[in-house]
Design an enzyme around this catalytic site. Structure first.
Site, PDB file in Angstrom:
ATOM      1  CB  CYS A 312      -0.848  -0.126   1.128  1.00  0.00           C
ATOM      2  SG  CYS A 312      -2.207  -1.271   1.401  1.00  0.00           S
ATOM      3  CB  ILE A 313       2.080   3.504  -2.061  1.00  0.00           C
ATOM      4  CG1 ILE A 313       2.914   4.782  -1.916  1.00  0.00           C
ATOM      5  CG2 ILE A 313       1.003   3.744  -3.282  1.00  0.00           C
ATOM      6  CD1 ILE A 313       3.814   4.783  -3.259  1.00  0.00           C
ATOM      7  CD  GLN A 320      -3.425  12.906  -1.776  1.00  0.00           C
ATOM      8  OE1 GLN A 320      -4.188  13.296  -2.379  1.00  0.00           O
ATOM      9  NE2 GLN A 320      -3.468  11.877  -0.754  1.00  0.00           N
ATOM     10  NE  ARG A 321      -2.520  16.609  -8.764  1.00  0.00           N
ATOM     11  CZ  ARG A 321      -2.828  16.928  -9.733  1.00  0.00           C
ATOM     12  NH1 ARG A 321      -4.446  17.598  -9.796  1.00  0.00           N
ATOM     13  NH2 ARG A 321      -2.412  17.056 -11.164  1.00  0.00           N
ATOM     14  CE1 TYR A 324       7.978  15.811   0.287  1.00  0.00           C
ATOM     15  CE2 TYR A 324       5.948  17.051  -0.335  1.00  0.00           C
ATOM     16  CZ  TYR A 324       7.325  17.038   0.226  1.00  0.00           C
ATOM     17  OH  TYR A 324       8.030  18.172   0.563  1.00  0.00           O
ATOM     18  CD  GLU A 346      -0.912  -6.360  -2.056  1.00  0.00           C
ATOM     19  OE1 GLU A 346       0.023  -6.624  -1.501  1.00  0.00           O
ATOM     20  OE2 GLU A 346      -1.764  -5.970  -1.689  1.00  0.00           O
TER      21      GLU A 346
HETATM   22  N1  ACO Z   1      -5.509  14.051 -10.534  1.00  0.00           N
HETATM   23  C1  ACO Z   1      -4.460  14.094 -11.473  1.00  0.00           C
HETATM   24  N2  ACO Z   1      -3.411  13.474 -11.355  1.00  0.00           N
HETATM   25  C2  ACO Z   1      -3.030  13.251 -10.278  1.00  0.00           C
HETATM   26  C3  ACO Z   1      -3.695  13.547  -8.866  1.00  0.00           C
HETATM   27  C4  ACO Z   1      -4.881  13.804  -8.986  1.00  0.00           C
HETATM   28  N3  ACO Z   1      -5.779  14.004  -7.858  1.00  0.00           N
HETATM   29  N4  ACO Z   1      -2.986  13.008  -7.777  1.00  0.00           N
HETATM   30  C5  ACO Z   1      -1.553  12.866  -8.686  1.00  0.00           C
HETATM   31  N5  ACO Z   1      -1.564  13.060  -9.875  1.00  0.00           N
HETATM   32  C6  ACO Z   1      -0.516  12.669 -10.527  1.00  0.00           C
HETATM   33  C7  ACO Z   1       0.310  13.971 -10.628  1.00  0.00           C
HETATM   34  O1  ACO Z   1      -0.009  14.791 -11.622  1.00  0.00           O
HETATM   35  C8  ACO Z   1       1.686  13.231 -10.903  1.00  0.00           C
HETATM   36  O2  ACO Z   1       1.864  13.008 -12.469  1.00  0.00           O
HETATM   37  P1  ACO Z   1       2.797  14.003 -12.994  1.00  0.00           P
HETATM   38  O3  ACO Z   1       3.889  14.430 -12.255  1.00  0.00           O
HETATM   39  O4  ACO Z   1       3.207  13.287 -14.329  1.00  0.00           O
HETATM   40  O5  ACO Z   1       2.088  15.227 -13.455  1.00  0.00           O
HETATM   41  C9  ACO Z   1       1.493  11.818 -10.369  1.00  0.00           C
HETATM   42  O6  ACO Z   1       0.183  11.554 -10.117  1.00  0.00           O
HETATM   43  C10 ACO Z   1       2.244  11.601  -8.977  1.00  0.00           C
HETATM   44  O7  ACO Z   1       2.063  12.870  -8.394  1.00  0.00           O
HETATM   45  P2  ACO Z   1       2.945  13.178  -6.832  1.00  0.00           P
HETATM   46  O8  ACO Z   1       2.740  14.368  -6.399  1.00  0.00           O
HETATM   47  O9  ACO Z   1       4.045  12.640  -7.027  1.00  0.00           O
HETATM   48  O10 ACO Z   1       1.999  11.951  -5.917  1.00  0.00           O
HETATM   49  P3  ACO Z   1       1.075  12.467  -4.700  1.00  0.00           P
HETATM   50  O11 ACO Z   1       1.950  12.952  -3.486  1.00  0.00           O
HETATM   51  O12 ACO Z   1      -0.220  12.974  -5.052  1.00  0.00           O
HETATM   52  O13 ACO Z   1       0.729  10.739  -4.223  1.00  0.00           O
HETATM   53  C11 ACO Z   1      -0.795   9.117  -4.024  1.00  0.00           C
HETATM   54  C12 ACO Z   1       0.153   9.754  -5.144  1.00  0.00           C
HETATM   55  C13 ACO Z   1       0.344   8.069  -3.217  1.00  0.00           C
HETATM   56  C14 ACO Z   1      -1.390   7.916  -5.032  1.00  0.00           C
HETATM   57  C15 ACO Z   1      -1.707   9.756  -3.462  1.00  0.00           C
HETATM   58  O14 ACO Z   1      -2.733  10.263  -4.174  1.00  0.00           O
HETATM   59  C16 ACO Z   1      -2.605   9.055  -2.339  1.00  0.00           C
HETATM   60  O15 ACO Z   1      -2.209   8.935  -1.397  1.00  0.00           O
HETATM   61  N6  ACO Z   1      -3.821   8.219  -2.861  1.00  0.00           N
HETATM   62  C17 ACO Z   1      -4.605   7.830  -1.775  1.00  0.00           C
HETATM   63  C18 ACO Z   1      -4.222   6.520  -1.597  1.00  0.00           C
HETATM   64  C19 ACO Z   1      -4.005   5.738  -3.075  1.00  0.00           C
HETATM   65  O16 ACO Z   1      -4.723   5.698  -3.664  1.00  0.00           O
HETATM   66  N7  ACO Z   1      -2.682   5.216  -2.990  1.00  0.00           N
HETATM   67  C20 ACO Z   1      -2.439   4.158  -4.179  1.00  0.00           C
HETATM   68  C21 ACO Z   1      -3.196   2.848  -3.926  1.00  0.00           C
HETATM   69  S1  ACO Z   1      -2.493   1.684  -4.928  1.00  0.00           S
HETATM   70  C22 ACO Z   1      -1.415   0.572  -4.016  1.00  0.00           C
HETATM   71  O17 ACO Z   1      -1.384   0.798  -2.607  1.00  0.00           O
HETATM   72  C23 ACO Z   1      -0.287  -0.085  -4.670  1.00  0.00           C
END
Ligand code: ACO
Ligand code: ZN
Length: 457
Positions: A312-313, A320-321, A324, A346
């Site tokens: 899980c992540i 966010q965004r 990180y 996963e």
């Molecule tokens: N809408 C559109 N794009 C998004 C969004 C959003 N809300 N959030 C992130 N992104 C995109 C970003 O634009 C970025 O892409 P880019 O750099 O090419 O523009 C990319 O995703 C990563 O962005 P980061 O800022 O590095 O990631 P962030 O800190 O937002 O974390 C994460 C991403 C961990 C998935 C976060 O959204 C989160 O914790 N979500 C809730 C839990 C979740 O869904 N976790 C993943 C489950 S899958 C698993 O656990 C294996």
């Protein structure tokens, strides 16, 4: 006209803008004589579900429950034990019970076959179609509500929620607000905190040990006794003010369980189970003179038969965004590199998980391809999928799916050919210039353990 009931569908005015979207009524309650409905917007992620009153509903367009919805839950018919009761029985004034639950694995995905020598061209056309959704700034001043800690517009695509939760209790957000450190955050999904605590307007969390408390007074009292100012376990990485700790789910069970409860508030597609022993947790913190403040984490099985390097992540909504998420992903692959393995997250991935991984994979693979120089004979560079996979520790299947997603791969004269267009190169350069925070491999001090030799974790 039918009375709105659970399972019925009707257009509901979306909370952002004036649009109406078809929504399903999940639950109904009466507050001060007024009917309120918990609704789920069809085709949108569950984090947008909310309570609405009738003024936002087009009652004259109400539809009965779908025929296929034989299992549409009826009020009060949630699965037994779906909401755990207080595990330790009664609560004292400030003491809150712990809960032993943890993220469970999703089903493995089917694999595709493709491993041919790839020729890398620098012409032709291709484009990256990861469409970002605008989202409001997540950074909030001290104790301000992170009300909009979700995409400001609903997503039509990309939802990876694997299970269709038919349990009415776990389908609904149960915690109104959490306060952790200087942030107040509105949760996205259900998490099995003890029921009496979920009835409070705010749930207070110690940002260091993640213990949950019912009031700020209890938290203040707790902070006087709580000795932790950083996650338990070993600090394995420090660069600038960013630090990572490795936590063993067996040795630090309570912390691991509290982390999972917190994470579940933002993770929909994972169910919880009780055993944290088989997992390691990598917690990312921002360091200042008050301590190490949690920003996010990923968990990892000590032994994965499916080569998963992340279970899980999560990054907490307020950060966010900002890059990180990709920092966490980058560290997970750095660990795999030290292990000499390839790995993959996963499955299933959430919608945001998929966007983040796609972005990380695309950037990492394009970095490799752009770095390939023609040899002394001016021949076009060639690289295999296996080589890309070995260099990056990204599992072969993910390399292939990324190349396909980026539309870089084509079949030409009996072999697979990669075409790196000017657009692809420009777009890559632009996205890399935005990627400011990176893992510095030299700052990682970590050696993998051979868990298979340990008998019991
Ligand atoms: N809408 C559109 N794009 C998004 C969004 C959003 N809300 N959030 C992130 N992104 C995109 C970003 O634009 C970025 O892409 P880019 O750099 O090419 O523009 C990319 O995703 C990563 O962005 P980061 O800022 O590095 O990631 P962030 O800190 O937002 O974390 C994460 C991403 C961990 C998935 C976060 O959204 C989160 O914790 N979500 C809730 C839990 C979740 O869904 N976790 C993943 C489950 S899958 C698993 O656990 C294996
Ligand atoms: Zn504490």
């Amino acid at each position: 006209m039918d009375e709105p009931e659970e399972g019925y569908r009707l257009p509901v005015k979306f909370r952002y803008g004036d649009d109406y979207h078809l929504a399903e009524i999940i639950s109904k309650k009466v507050v001060n004589g007024e009917n309120l409905y918990y609704i789920h917007y069809e085709a949108f992620n569950k984090r947008l579900d909310e309570w609405v009153d009738e003024s936002r509903m087009k009652l004259d367009e109400i539809q009965g429950p779908k025929k296929t919805d034989a299992k549409t839950p009826v009020k009060g018919q949630g699965a037994p034990c779906s909401r755990p009761s207080s595990p330790n029985g009664e609560h004292s004034q400030c003491s809150t019970p712990t809960l032993s639950q943890m993220m469970k694995k999703g089903p493995p995905q089917k694999k595709k076959k493709l491993d041919e020598k790839l020729m890398v061209h620098k012409s032709g056309s291709s484009q990256i179609d990861v469409t970002p959704i605008p989202s409001p700034s997540m950074h909030v001043p001290e104790s301000e509500d992170v009300e909009d800690s979700m995409p400001s517009a609903p997503r039509q695509t990309g939802s990876m929620s694997a299970h269709h939760d038919t349990d009415i209790v776990t389908r609904m957000k149960n915690v109104e607000l959490i306060e952790i450190g200087k942030y107040r955050i509105k949760p996205w999904y259900f998490s099995p905190y003890p029921q009496d605590l979920t009835e409070l307007p705010v749930l207070f969390l110690c940002e260091f040990c993640l213990k949950y408390l019912k009031s700020r007074t209890c938290l203040k009292y707790h902070l006087k006794k709580c000795l932790l100012r950083h996650p338990p376990g070993n600090e394995i990485y420090r660069k600038g003010n960013i630090s990572f700790f490795e936590i063993d789910g067996r040795k630090n069970k309570i912390y691991a369980q509290n982390l999972c409860l917190l994470a579940k508030l933002f993770l929909d597609h994972k169910t919880l189970y009780y055993d944290t022993d088989p997992f390691l947790f990598y917690v990312m913190c921002e360091v200042d003179n008050r301590g190490h403040h949690i920003l996010g984490y990923f968990s990892k099985e000590k032994e994965s038969s499916e080569d998963y390097n992340v279970a899980c992540i999560l990054t907490l909504p307020q950060i966010q965004r900002k890059g990180y998420g990709k920092l966490l992903i980058e560290l997970s692959y750095e660990l795999s590199k030290v292990e000499g393995k390839t790995g993959s997250p996963e499955k299933p991935l959430s919608d945001l998980g998929l966007l983040s991984y796609r972005s990380y994979w695309s950037q990492t693979i394009l970095e490799i391809l752009m770095g390939l120089k023609p040899n002394e004979h001016g021949e076009r560079p060639a690289i295999t999928i296996n080589e890309i996979s070995e260099i990056t520790s990204i599992k072969k299947e993910d390399v292939i799916s990324t190349l396909q997603h980026l539309n870089l791969i084509s079949y030409f004269k009996g072999q697979y050919v990669l075409t790196l267009s000017k657009e692809a190169r420009d777009s890559h350069a632009k996205s890399m210039s935005r990627r400011k925070i990176r893992i510095e491999p030299k700052a990682l001090h970590w050696q993998p353990k051979d868990w298979s030799k340990r008998g019991k974790w």
